[in-house]
Design a protein around this motif. Structure first.
Motif, mmCIF file in Angstrom:
data_model
loop_
_atom_site.group_PDB
_atom_site.id
_atom_site.type_symbol
_atom_site.label_atom_id
_atom_site.label_comp_id
_atom_site.label_asym_id
_atom_site.label_seq_id
_atom_site.Cartn_x
_atom_site.Cartn_y
_atom_site.Cartn_z
ATOM 1 N N ALA A 1 -10.069 11.483 3.357
ATOM 2 C CA ALA A 1 -8.653 11.420 3.736
ATOM 3 C C ALA A 1 -8.339 10.098 4.427
ATOM 4 C CB ALA A 1 -8.303 12.598 4.641
ATOM 5 N N ARG A 2 -9.214 9.688 5.312
ATOM 6 C CA ARG A 2 -8.992 8.430 6.020
ATOM 7 C C ARG A 2 -9.087 7.236 5.077
ATOM 8 N NH1 ARG A 2 -12.607 9.938 11.396
ATOM 9 N NH2 ARG A 2 -10.913 10.939 12.581
ATOM 10 N N GLU A 3 -9.962 7.317 4.084
ATOM 11 C CA GLU A 3 -10.062 6.229 3.103
ATOM 12 C C GLU A 3 -8.841 6.205 2.189
ATOM 13 O OE1 GLU A 3 -13.621 7.185 1.053
ATOM 14 O OE2 GLU A 3 -14.961 6.710 2.729
ATOM 15 N N LEU A 4 -8.302 7.393 1.900
ATOM 16 C CA LEU A 4 -7.205 7.486 0.942
ATOM 17 C C LEU A 4 -5.880 6.992 1.512
ATOM 18 C CD1 LEU A 4 -6.140 8.556 -1.814
ATOM 19 C CD2 LEU A 4 -5.795 10.771 -0.682
ATOM 20 N N MET A 5 -5.613 7.293 2.790
ATOM 21 C CA MET A 5 -4.293 7.024 3.353
ATOM 22 C C MET A 5 -3.848 5.563 3.215
ATOM 23 S SD MET A 5 -3.301 9.952 4.033
ATOM 24 C CE MET A 5 -1.747 9.465 4.745
ATOM 25 N N PRO A 6 -4.684 4.577 3.519
ATOM 26 C CA PRO A 6 -4.224 3.179 3.384
ATOM 27 C C PRO A 6 -3.884 2.810 1.940
ATOM 28 C CG PRO A 6 -6.217 3.315 4.732
ATOM 29 C CD PRO A 6 -6.048 4.644 4.094
ATOM 30 N N ARG A 7 -4.450 3.494 0.979
ATOM 31 C CA ARG A 7 -4.133 3.212 -0.428
ATOM 32 C C ARG A 7 -2.890 3.977 -0.869
ATOM 33 N NH1 ARG A 7 -9.191 4.628 -3.942
ATOM 34 N NH2 ARG A 7 -7.924 3.582 -5.551
ATOM 35 N N LEU A 8 -2.750 5.209 -0.378
ATOM 36 C CA LEU A 8 -1.677 6.079 -0.852
ATOM 37 C C LEU A 8 -0.321 5.731 -0.244
ATOM 38 C CD1 LEU A 8 -0.909 8.568 -2.518
ATOM 39 C CD2 LEU A 8 -1.592 10.004 -0.579
ATOM 40 N N ARG A 9 -0.283 5.444 1.033
ATOM 41 C CA ARG A 9 0.996 5.245 1.727
ATOM 42 C C ARG A 9 1.821 4.088 1.148
ATOM 43 N NH1 ARG A 9 -0.930 6.611 7.892
ATOM 44 N NH2 ARG A 9 -0.156 8.766 7.921
ATOM 45 N N PRO A 10 1.228 2.909 0.923
ATOM 46 C CA PRO A 10 2.040 1.815 0.355
ATOM 47 C C PRO A 10 2.607 2.171 -1.021
ATOM 48 C CG PRO A 10 -0.042 0.979 1.217
ATOM 49 C CD PRO A 10 -0.147 2.456 1.220
ATOM 50 N N LEU A 11 1.848 2.911 -1.824
ATOM 51 C CA LEU A 11 2.335 3.281 -3.154
ATOM 52 C C LEU A 11 3.492 4.274 -3.050
ATOM 53 C CD1 LEU A 11 -1.038 3.632 -5.118
ATOM 54 C CD2 LEU A 11 0.565 1.710 -5.095
ATOM 55 N N LEU A 12 3.393 5.240 -2.120
ATOM 56 C CA LEU A 12 4.492 6.187 -1.937
ATOM 57 C C LEU A 12 5.742 5.475 -1.429
ATOM 58 C CD1 LEU A 12 2.688 9.300 -0.393
ATOM 59 C CD2 LEU A 12 3.812 9.152 -2.627
ATOM 60 N N ALA A 13 5.534 4.512 -0.525
ATOM 61 C CA ALA A 13 6.687 3.753 -0.021
ATOM 62 C C ALA A 13 7.334 2.947 -1.141
ATOM 63 C CB ALA A 13 6.248 2.840 1.116
#
Length: 723
Positions: free
Chosen positions: A155-167
């Protein structure tokens, strides 16, 4: 364009929420542990401070404080000084404000130091509301297991990748938002959606949505009852204490956890990745470092002290290599621990296990060759299997590797041939050198000829620091005292007994016959009036009255028979004896039955058979019937009970007779232990002497017999073969 983009954003949003839930749920579980730990830790700190004399404040201030008036007022401990506070201290005649400020500052510094070092021990026999709350809080994390930690990390590895794409894909979340966005924003949103889809597909293939969902469920599930939590703690205390050390920040000294390796090797090991895909158990920090050391250095001796989880570290290496695509592994061990090895691999990994032992071992070997997995076999059975081709076996693990220190032995030659054909080799032993540094060099020679050839006798005698630096590329050792802060206390008591008249008569007969082995067991030759046996029965009786289990070790089968008959007559719940004649699988079953017996029980074991590989932490009392020639034999036996997973203090009673062979053996043991400590443990100065290294056990036994014959004014034959 529209519906598919909205679905992708919706999936991404749900995945983000699941990842955030995992992080939050894990955080709440950790906070619950910290909240339960705080009052226990504070109480432990207060007890420590109440035991520290106020005079110790002089040490903190380099003797500048004047404490006479404070101590005369009745404030005799650091705890009392802190409890008094500034107002009461200021009321003491002759104590000014400056002294008050300096005294309290010094006391607070000591309190901070104690807080940083105090260890919390959970008393399983006297559960209190505070410790019950802590055990229940820890149970949540232990029960969630390594999958919860894996989910948290992912989860911690995923968040920095996922958040910019969702934004970036935000406008695509709604038709109106997409229409109102400018051309450039729409283009960016569509690009982000495509990248988001790729990331979502990647997480689906990795099973992350299911992993996150299960982790949150597990982290919110508590124990069925307080009793269930306590039972689980007793069964898996090592995992509970490991989590407690991590959460409380009571990690061991980093240099100690890394075995005091040179910086360049330690740095390389730290950067080694460790894949946990096929592993079902969490590792403690020093264990993860040990597994990385094996992977980074490829051919090594893991010489951790007994009870630190060498088997777990080996399984972590096997699991990592399996994740990298390796399919065939070999474990070679004494017959007594075949069952234990197969159980551990099955329980703590998803790897396939095959036991290559008994009449069907060749069929099992063929199955392993064809389908792969972790093969577990004995030293003798290994000689009957063809050595592998280069690169065929991902790792060979040799447990109790000191068994192959003699290069002339056939078992040693078989292991050496396999080691030469494998790219990765792990030798495991808590006792890499028993009497001679040269024997350790023989082990190293199977792994790295260059390192072995660089270890001349002169280098060894130059001192342990130089020796350890020279072997660092292939050797890692950590000690219990350095890395297991939570291990219950270990109390050694030498029980010196005066021989009774019949004991003395039997001893003199053995000396007159020049029979060293008979001299060692003479104290049990007349059981009806044996001083040692009487003391042993007292120890077992006391243990039973306290609800404790006892293990009784002796080198001699006939001594175990005498002990068993005496204890059976006393009504003890008796298990064993474990001897070399008992089949390996049967030994493990006996230990299991002993552990599961309700209430007090006694297990008798031949020290060579029971002191290797088997875990006996159900016992909190250990009795050694006579001193052993090799210090490592006694150390191994005690470590079967006093090891990671033990939840009670362990008391060791060594039964000794005054004025004869026992006194001489104890003196020899002290010399040999110093040699072992100088090289196999951490030590600044080597205390070894050439005669301590080179005198064989047979020569020592012969010398003892001759000296005893001279002391008692006898002359006769000498039969001095040691066991």
């Amino acid at each position: 364009m529209g519906r598919l983009e909205r679905e992708a954003v919706g999936r991404g949003t749900r995945l983000e929420a699941a990842a955030l839930d995992v992080v939050a749920d894990h955080g709440r579980a950790v906070d619950a542990v910290r909240a339960a730990l705080a009052p226990i830790q504070d109480a432990a700190v207060r007890r420590e401070l109440d035991a520290i004399p106020a005079a110790r404040l002089q040490d903190v201030t380099e003797g500048r404080l004047r404490l006479g008036s404070i101590e005369q007022s009745g404030l005799r401990t650091v705890g009392a000084v802190l409890a008094a506070g500034p107002y009461r201290l200021r009321q003491i005649p002759g104590v000014g404000q400056r002294t008050v400020d300096q005294t309290l500052a010094a006391a607070r510094r000591l309190a901070e130091a104690v807080h940083e070092t105090v260890a919390v021990h959970i008393d399983v026999d006297h559960p209190a509301p505070e410790t019950t709350a802590l055990v229940r809080a820890l149970h949540v994390l232990v029960e969630a297991g390594p999958d919860a930690r894996r989910a948290l990390d992912r989860a911690r590895e995923l968040m920095p990748r996922l958040r910019p794409l969702l934004a970036g894909a935000g406008p695509a979340a709604g038709r109106l938002r997409m229409l109102l966005a400018g051309r450039e924003r729409r283009a960016r949103a569509l690009t982000a959606v495509e990248e988001l889809r790729a990331l979502l597909d990647e997480t689906e293939r990795a099973g992350l949505p299911a992993l996150f969902a299960q982790a949150s469920v597990d982290l919110l599930r508590g124990p069925e009852s307080e009793v269930a939590a306590w039972v689980d703690f007793e069964l898996r205390s090592a995992e509970y204490y490991g989590l407690l050390a991590e959460i409380s920040g009571r990690a061991p000294d980093a240099a100690a956890a890394e075995g005091f390796l040179p910086d360049e090797i330690a740095e390389r090991v730290r950067h080694q990745q460790l894949d946990d895909t096929h592993r079902r158990v969490s590792l403690r920090g020093y264990q993860a470092f040990g597994a990385r050391f094996v992977l980074a250095q490829r051919k090594v001796v893991l010489g951790d002290e007994m009870g630190l989880g060498k088997t777990i570290q080996a399984i972590a290496v096997l699991a990592h290599l399996a994740a990298e695509g390796q399919s065939h592994f070999m474990v070679v061990c004494p017959a007594s621990v075949l069952v234990n090895w197969s159980r551990e691999v099955e329980a703590r990994s998803s790897l396939r296990v095959l036991v290559l032992h008994g009449p069907d071992r060749q069929d099992a070997f063929a199955d392993w060759k064809g389908r792969g997995g972790v093969a577990v076999t004995t030293f003798d059975a290994l000689r009957g299997f063809p050595a592998p081709g280069g690169g065929e076996v991902g790792l060979i693990v040799v447990d109790e590797a000191h068994s192959v220190k003699n290069p002339q032995a056939k078992r040693s030659q078989a292991v050496s041939e396999w080691a030469g054909r494998c790219d990765r080799v792990l030798f495991m032993t808590g006792t890499p050198m028993e009497n001679r540094v040269a024997e350790f060099r023989s082990l190293v020679g199977m792994l790295d000829r260059g390192v072995a050839e660089a270890l001349g006798d002169g280098d060894a005698l130059a001192g342990s620091v130089a020796f350890r630096k020279a072997v660092a590329p292939v050797y890692l050792r950590r000690n219990q005292d350095d890395v297991l802060t939570e291990l219950p206390s270990l109390q050694h008591t030498d029980e010196w007994e005066e021989l009774s008249a019949p004991d003395e008569e039997a001893y003199r007969e053995a000396v007159r016959a020049g029979n060293f082995m008979a001299m060692r067991r003479a104290a049990y030759a007349r059981p009806e009036r044996s001083a040692k046996l009487d003391r042993l029965r007292e120890i077992v009786r006391e243990a039973g009255e306290n609800g404790q289990k006892t293990v009784v070790f002796s080198n001699f089968k006939d001594v175990l028979r005498v002990v068993g008959e005496a204890l059976a007559a006393d009504g003890a719940d008796l298990f064993g004896p474990l001897t070399g004649a008992v089949p390996a699988a049967r030994r493990q079953l006996i230990v299991d039955d002993f552990a599961q017996a309700p209430g007090p029980a006694v297990l008798t074991a031949q020290i060579q058979a029971g002191g290797v590989g088997l875990n006996m932490q159900a016992a909190s009392v250990v009795v050694i019937c006579e001193p052993q020639i090799k210090p490592t034999i006694e150390h191994q036996a005690v470590a079967r009970a006093h090891r990671m997973g033990q939840v009670r203090p362990v008391r060791v009673h060594r039964l000794l007779a005054t004025g004869g062979v026992d006194e001489r053996i104890v003196a020899i043991l002290e010399r040999k232990t110093r040699l072992f400590d100088a090289y196999a443990r951490r030590s600044a100065v080597a205390e070894a002497t050439p005669d301590a290294v080179d005198v064989s056990d047979t020569e020592l036994a012969r010398r003892i017999v001759e000296e005893e014959q001279a002391r008692l004014g006898m002359a006769g034959p000498v039969s001095a073969e040691p066991a």
